[in-house]
Design a protein around this motif. Structure first.
Motif, PDB file in Angstrom:
ATOM      1  N   GLY A  70      -4.484  12.841  20.464  1.00 22.55           N
ATOM      2  CA  GLY A  70      -4.267  13.889  21.462  1.00 22.55           C
ATOM      3  C   GLY A  70      -3.474  15.048  20.892  1.00 22.55           C
ATOM      4  N   LEU A  71      -2.451  14.742  20.117  1.00 20.62           N
ATOM      5  CA  LEU A  71      -1.651  15.786  19.478  1.00 20.62           C
ATOM      6  C   LEU A  71      -2.504  16.600  18.504  1.00 20.62           C
ATOM      7  CD1 LEU A  71       1.143  17.070  19.043  1.00 20.62           C
ATOM      8  CD2 LEU A  71       1.524  15.343  17.267  1.00 20.62           C
ATOM      9  N   HIS A  72      -3.334  15.907  17.740  1.00 23.56           N
ATOM     10  CA  HIS A  72      -4.220  16.595  16.804  1.00 23.56           C
ATOM     11  C   HIS A  72      -5.186  17.517  17.548  1.00 23.56           C
ATOM     12  CE1 HIS A  72      -6.953  17.407  13.557  1.00 23.56           C
ATOM     13  NE2 HIS A  72      -7.944  16.854  14.227  1.00 23.56           N
ATOM     14  N   GLN A  73      -5.783  17.031  18.607  1.00 18.32           N
ATOM     15  CA  GLN A  73      -6.719  17.845  19.374  1.00 18.32           C
ATOM     16  C   GLN A  73      -6.011  19.047  20.001  1.00 18.32           C
ATOM     17  OE1 GLN A  73     -10.089  17.550  19.537  1.00 18.32           O
ATOM     18  NE2 GLN A  73      -9.771  16.016  17.962  1.00 18.32           N
ATOM     19  N   ALA A  74      -4.785  18.841  20.445  1.00 14.85           N
ATOM     20  CA  ALA A  74      -4.021  19.948  21.033  1.00 14.85           C
ATOM     21  C   ALA A  74      -3.710  21.009  19.989  1.00 14.85           C
ATOM     22  CB  ALA A  74      -2.729  19.425  21.665  1.00 14.85           C
ATOM     23  N   THR A  75      -3.356  20.598  18.769  1.00 18.57           N
ATOM     24  CA  THR A  75      -3.059  21.583  17.728  1.00 18.57           C
ATOM     25  C   THR A  75      -4.318  22.335  17.304  1.00 18.57           C
ATOM     26  OG1 THR A  75      -3.224  19.904  15.991  1.00 18.57           O
ATOM     27  CG2 THR A  75      -1.027  20.409  16.821  1.00 18.57           C
ATOM     28  N   GLU A 109      -3.489  14.529   8.895  1.00 17.00           N
ATOM     29  CA  GLU A 109      -3.027  13.485   7.972  1.00 17.00           C
ATOM     30  C   GLU A 109      -2.329  12.358   8.717  1.00 17.00           C
ATOM     31  OE1 GLU A 109      -0.614  15.408   5.061  1.00 17.00           O
ATOM     32  OE2 GLU A 109      -2.278  16.608   4.297  1.00 17.00           O
ATOM     33  N   ALA A 110      -1.510  12.696   9.697  1.00 13.75           N
ATOM     34  CA  ALA A 110      -0.801  11.671  10.472  1.00 13.75           C
ATOM     35  C   ALA A 110      -1.795  10.805  11.243  1.00 13.75           C
ATOM     36  CB  ALA A 110       0.196  12.319  11.419  1.00 13.75           C
ATOM     37  N   PHE A 111      -2.790  11.425  11.851  1.00 14.65           N
ATOM     38  CA  PHE A 111      -3.793  10.677  12.611  1.00 14.65           C
ATOM     39  C   PHE A 111      -4.600   9.772  11.685  1.00 14.65           C
ATOM     40  CE2 PHE A 111      -8.219  10.449  14.154  1.00 14.65           C
ATOM     41  CZ  PHE A 111      -8.000   9.603  15.219  1.00 14.65           C
ATOM     42  N   THR A 158      -2.024   5.656  18.038  1.00 18.91           N
ATOM     43  CA  THR A 158      -3.216   6.333  17.540  1.00 18.91           C
ATOM     44  C   THR A 158      -3.765   7.304  18.581  1.00 18.91           C
ATOM     45  OG1 THR A 158      -3.751   4.407  16.181  1.00 18.91           O
ATOM     46  CG2 THR A 158      -5.521   5.964  16.582  1.00 18.91           C
ATOM     47  N   ALA A 159      -3.793   6.888  19.836  1.00 15.24           N
ATOM     48  CA  ALA A 159      -4.284   7.765  20.903  1.00 15.24           C
ATOM     49  C   ALA A 159      -3.384   8.985  21.067  1.00 15.24           C
ATOM     50  CB  ALA A 159      -4.376   7.000  22.212  1.00 15.24           C
TER      51      ALA A 159
END
Length: 58
Positions: free
Chosen positions: A12-17, A50-52, A7-8
């Protein structure tokens, strides 16, 4: 434990995108106006969102 790490990492990936999408906004506007090309950053942000959210629900 691994669920929290996953989840973390997805967060992080979501925030980076999101950051990349904000950074590339002027480039996307230029590409669309002058070159007629759409930059698909919005779809990338939606996919990571969606993944997050799916990982957060599990």
């Amino acid at each position: 434990m691994f669920d929290r790490i996953r989840t973390a990492a997805l967060f992080g990936l979501h925030q980076a995108t999101v950051a990349v999408g904000i950074s590339l906004f002027p480039v996307a506007v230029f590409a669309r106006r002058h070159l007629g090309v759409n930059v698909p950053v919005g779809r990338l942000v939606e996919t990571t969102t969606e993944a997050f959210e799916t990982a957060d629900e599990e």
